[in-house]
Design a protein around this motif. Structure first.
Motif, PDB file in Angstrom:
ATOM      1  N   VAL A 194      84.867  51.933  15.579  1.00 22.05           N
ATOM      2  CA  VAL A 194      85.865  50.743  15.944  1.00 22.05           C
ATOM      3  C   VAL A 194      86.428  50.324  14.542  1.00 22.05           C
ATOM      4  CG1 VAL A 194      85.738  48.403  16.862  1.00 22.05           C
ATOM      5  CG2 VAL A 194      84.043  50.020  17.724  1.00 22.05           C
ATOM      6  N   ASN A 195      85.892  50.009  13.461  1.00 21.47           N
ATOM      7  CA  ASN A 195      86.679  49.563  12.381  1.00 21.47           C
ATOM      8  C   ASN A 195      87.748  50.186  12.011  1.00 21.47           C
ATOM      9  OD1 ASN A 195      85.015  47.320  12.284  1.00 21.47           O
ATOM     10  ND2 ASN A 195      83.730  48.318  10.792  1.00 21.47           N
ATOM     11  N   LYS A 214      90.925  49.874  14.214  1.00 19.27           N
ATOM     12  CA  LYS A 214      91.626  48.616  13.753  1.00 19.27           C
ATOM     13  C   LYS A 214      92.510  49.073  12.398  1.00 19.27           C
ATOM     14  CE  LYS A 214      88.087  45.420  15.571  1.00 19.27           C
ATOM     15  NZ  LYS A 214      87.251  44.299  15.173  1.00 19.27           N
ATOM     16  N   LYS A 215      92.033  49.832  11.567  1.00 22.01           N
ATOM     17  CA  LYS A 215      92.880  50.211  10.063  1.00 22.01           C
ATOM     18  C   LYS A 215      93.911  50.795  10.656  1.00 22.01           C
ATOM     19  CE  LYS A 215      90.016  51.251   6.929  1.00 22.01           C
ATOM     20  NZ  LYS A 215      88.897  52.016   6.155  1.00 22.01           N
ATOM     21  N   GLY A 267      95.437  51.135  13.809  1.00 20.61           N
ATOM     22  CA  GLY A 267      96.407  50.466  14.518  1.00 20.61           C
ATOM     23  C   GLY A 267      96.525  51.194  15.881  1.00 20.61           C
ATOM     24  N   SER A 324      94.504  51.807  19.723  1.00 21.09           N
ATOM     25  CA  SER A 324      93.382  51.256  20.898  1.00 21.09           C
ATOM     26  C   SER A 324      92.217  52.332  21.286  1.00 21.09           C
ATOM     27  CB  SER A 324      94.114  50.747  22.040  1.00 21.09           C
ATOM     28  OG  SER A 324      94.807  51.801  22.993  1.00 21.09           O
ATOM     29  N   CYS A 356      79.195  48.325  17.513  1.00 19.30           N
ATOM     30  CA  CYS A 356      80.506  47.468  17.796  1.00 19.30           C
ATOM     31  C   CYS A 356      80.058  45.853  18.178  1.00 19.30           C
ATOM     32  CB  CYS A 356      81.161  48.060  19.043  1.00 19.30           C
ATOM     33  SG  CYS A 356      80.387  47.883  20.750  1.00 19.30           S
TER      34      CYS A 356
END
Length: 231
Positions: free
Chosen positions: A125-126, A129-130, A132, A134, A218
């Motif tokens: 999950v991290n 985010k890094k 960008g 989904s 998560c």
């Protein structure tokens, strides 16, 4: 041009503009030269320019397109400035490629790094985010590669140029389904397993005593039955 000179029905202005007819003959020559500039520049930048582009290559291509577009549209602009800009861009791109080959650190700074999106059927999950993107985009990429549940995934990488590389498990395991909720008919074809998986990241747990259990990856409380393909 004054605003009063612009009105609907002025077909000559709309289709020809304010250039003499002789400019269209010149435009053929300009177009051929600009096309040649583009082809030579892309050839000089290397074979990658005709495949997936890195961020520096994309920047070079956009700059090159902006530079060569001016001589095509403006009759008062010459072609020589576009040639100079193309030469500079080619030299810069070749220097970036040379330094990237010599220094891994420079390559990571200039081109970006590889992202590990899925590891042993679990979404990182991290890392999403890094980079960008989904979870749904990850699922779409997996479906495009013929994978319908995370149990078949050993690794999913996002390369520096934005492409995805999939490494499948030699022996697929039960995992989280990546089939869209709207396709209930296909989802019904899976075999439901006793093992539970996190409904968000796919983390497997053999026993989940209650639905308030927090996923250790998560930290969500979404638990579903793992699924596997029907033989």
């Amino acid at each position: 041009m004054d605003s009063k000179d612009i009105y609907f029905g002025d077909w000559q202005r709309m289709f020809i503009g304010e250039v003499p007819a002789s400019f269209f003959i010149e435009l053929v020559i300009r177009g051929a030269v600009v096309y040649l500039i583009l082809m030579l520049s892309m050839r000089a930048m290397g074979k990658r320019m005709s495949s997936q582009l890195s961020r520096t290559e994309m920047a070079a291509l956009v700059s090159l397109a902006a530079a060569v577009g001016v001589p095509l549209m403006a009759p008062d602009r010459g072609i020589l400035p576009a040639i100079v800009i193309a030469f500079v861009l080619v030299m810069v791109e070749r220097l970036v490629a040379r330094f990237s080959a010599k220094s891994e650190l420079f390559e990571r700074v200039a081109q970006g790094n590889v992202g590990l999106l899925v590891s042993d059927q679990v979404i990182r999950v991290n890392e999403l985010k890094k980079v960008g993107i989904s979870r749904e985009q990850v699922f779409a990429q997996l479906r495009g590669k013929g994978v319908l549940n995370l149990g078949a995934v050993k690794r999913l990488y996002m390369e520096a140029n934005g492409t995805f590389t999939l490494v499948k498990n030699e022996e697929p395991q039960p995992g989280l389904s990546v089939v869209p909720l709207i396709d209930s008919d296909l989802a019904a074809e899976f075999r439901q397993e006793e093992m539970s998986v996190c409904g968000y990241c796919g983390h497997p747990e053999k026993t989940v005593t209650n639905h308030d259990t927090i996923c250790p990856v998560c930290e969500k409380k979404e638990w579903l039955n793992a699924v596997s393909d029907v033989d």
